[in-house]
Design a protein around this motif. Structure first.
Motif, short mmCIF file in Angstrom:
data_model
loop_
_atom_site.label_atom_id
_atom_site.label_comp_id
_atom_site.label_asym_id
_atom_site.label_seq_id
_atom_site.Cartn_x
_atom_site.Cartn_y
_atom_site.Cartn_z
N SER A 100 0.69 -1.24 0.06
CA SER A 100 -0.01 -0.01 0.10
C SER A 100 0.82 1.21 0.15
N LEU A 101 2.17 1.21 0.31
CA LEU A 101 2.95 2.28 0.61
C LEU A 101 3.85 2.71 -0.92
N PRO A 154 6.71 8.28 0.82
CA PRO A 154 5.17 8.30 0.65
C PRO A 154 4.54 9.30 1.53
N TRP A 205 -4.53 6.05 2.17
CA TRP A 205 -3.41 4.92 1.78
C TRP A 205 -3.53 3.59 2.15
#
Ligand code: GAP
Length: 514
Positions: A295-296, A405, A509
């Motif tokens: 997800s990052l 991020p 995120w």
């Protein structure tokens, strides 16, 4: 940039931009101990929060605790750490340098793996778009030979370590003609076991002081509290207990910056399950944890699983999520099926029952445990090293940019008055800071030309620069510049909050995990 150079750049950038300092640097430092500086502490906290939110807040059946570092010394006898938390070490008689025997063998295999990668790169160039990597590595004779060598060596190492056959580990090192990486000498001692726990004392008088250990993992603080948490939280299996905190290991080969430290931080979660369901939960947590990492957006190809040949004394299955660090793929997180080993051991050593009564099945049992364990410092290194990039711009100039991020970036936006001496601009910029700082970590920067300030914020990892200029006074607008694209847009001051929130919001995120 060669990997070695890239890694050196990571370390120097971390210092120059206030992320990580050597501990006690004015006294020439302390080996494998590091301090997090003003930006590093924020990045570390944001990673910890990102983990906690995903693990505790987003799971109805996982709660968090904060157990003490000091624990009753019997804890470590029960857990097996007193007897079995050892690394096999070997000394070189000529250089007097000490190494982990298993790491020497693994490094030998990593060199063969580098040869495989070289073959792949060469073939990629030769075949162009028609190149099929999977087919190439499964059919090319040279690659297959290299892979077979790696598999044979690692299998033998795993077996020797499992059987505590340290003489065979030495024999393997000698057969492979592994030399001291510093000096090239092959004059080795026997391989010996070395316990990694740090000891200390509790109490003032020498007669009554009690021998203690600094915890080498946070997990045991969860096991000994298992029943307290289950009962007071009225938790039903399956449920998890999570915590983050310091752990200490007297690492023999402490190197590679914050990758292997003597004092580090773990983020661990023990998931208590019904015996017999461990395979299902092992797969579930493998999948869930990989999604969290992905997800990052650090790059899909930068992760791989490495299933363990040699299992720790408590596990019936284990895998590592490895990350492509500047020095190659290495363990970032461990996922372990720990059976009922720990709870049973604590029952035996404490004489207290640590069982769960299952109301649905009307039976008591010792739960099995599925563990996810990630090093916060390693995660920091993965994020930081992957984000540090050197770019050549269209006009031929270079910029160093830390593409963290945005959700993890220490400072979300820098507010810059175009001209320092214009009080109307500086006042307006300061007002924007006052307003945004309720929700975001923001900085005010008025020194140097605006171009230099942009570069400074790029290198520090700040996702947005907000510039206040003459037009801002006329119509309450500012320019907002994105770190990664360097695009600038004029926007209303009243919209700044929602523009920043959209890019840095944890929810946005974490939703990518779906
Ligand atoms: N409770 C299980 C456990 O501690 P581990 O594989 O020994 O398992 C878990 O450690 C994670 O802790 C590793 O995947 C790594 O990210 C981190 N870790 C372990 N030793 C470390 C060290 N010396 N320095 C930094 N991180 C470390």
């Amino acid at each position: 940039m060669a990997n070695d150079d890239k890694f050196k750049k990571v370390i120097s950038h971390a210092k120059e931009y206030g992320y990580v300092f050597q501990s006690s640097e004015i006294y020439d430092g302390l080996s494998a101990v590091y301090d997090y500086a003003q930006n590093g502490a924020e990045l570390k906290k944001n990673i910890r929060d990102y983990w906690w939110k995903a693990m505790v807040q987003m799971h109805d059946n996982i709660v968090g605790i904060d157990a003490a570092i000091f624990m009753h010394p019997t804890t470590w006898k029960a857990s097996g750490h007193v007897d079995a938390f050892n690394d096999p070490l070997i000394d070189n008689k000529d250089s007097k340098k000490r190494y982990r025997a298993d790491v020497l063998v693994e490094d030998y295999c990593a060199k063969i793996e580098a040869k495989i990668n070289k073959e792949v790169k060469k073939a990629e160039k030769r075949f162009g778009d028609a190149f099929n990597k999977d087919e190439f590595v499964s059919t090319n004779g040279r690659v297959l030979g290299y892979q077979e060598k790696i598999d044979t060596v690692l299998k033998r190492l795993g077996k020797s370590l499992e059987n505590e056959d340290l003489a065979d580990v030495k024999a393997l090192i000698e057969e492979l003609e592994i030399a001291d990486p510093m000096t090239g000498s092959r004059n080795w001692t026997d391989v010996k076991q070395f316990n990694l726990m740090f000891g200390t004392k509790l109490g003032a008088s020498a007669d009554t002081a009690m021998d203690l250990y600094l915890r080498p993992e946070t997990a045991q603080g969860i096991f000994v509290n298992f029943l307290n948490v289950q009962k007071t939280g009225r938790l039903k299996i399956p449920f998890g207990i999570a915590q983050t905190g310091k752990a200490f290991r007297n690492e023999i080969v402490a190197r590679q910056f914050i990758f292997r430290m003597r004092e580090f931080e773990q983020m661990e979660m023990q998931f208590f399950i019904k015996p017999g369901t461990q395979k299902e939960w092992f797969d579930y947590w493998k999948d869930t944890r990989l999604k969290w990492h992905k997800s990052l957006g650090l790059g899909e190809d930068n992760y791989r699983f490495h299933d363990h040949e040699k299992l720790a004394h408590y596990a019936d299955a284990a895998t590592d999520i490895e990350f492509n660090f500047p020095f190659g793929f290495k363990e970032l997180e461990g996922i372990h099926s720990r059976t009922d080993f720990d709870l049973k051991q604590h029952e035996t050593h404490s004489g207290k029952k640590l069982q769960y009564f299952d109301h649905e099945d009307n039976e008591s049992y010792t739960p099995y445990v599925l563990e996810t364990s990630i090093g916060l410092d390693r995660m920091f290194l993965a994020v930081f090293a992957n984000s540090l990039q050197n770019e050549t711009l269209e006009d031929g100039s270079e910029r160093t940019v830390l593409k963290l991020p945005a959700v993890l970036a220490p400072t979300k936006a820098a507010i810059l008055p175009l001209v320092r001496k214009d009080e109307a601009l500086t006042n307006m910029a300061k007002d924007i800071v006052e307003d945004l700082k309720w929700d975001f970590n923001v900085a005010y920067d008025e020194k140097d030309a605006v171009g230099r300030r942009y570069r400074r914020q790029d290198a520090a990892g700040t996702p947005f620069c907000i510039t206040v200029d003459g037009e801002s006074i006329e119509n309450n607008t500012v320019t907002i510049r994105h770190r990664d694209t360097m695009e600038q847009k004029r926007v209303k001051i009243e919209d700044l909050h929602s523009i920043i929130k959209k890019e840095v919001d944890v929810k946005e995120w974490l939703m990518r995990m779906e």
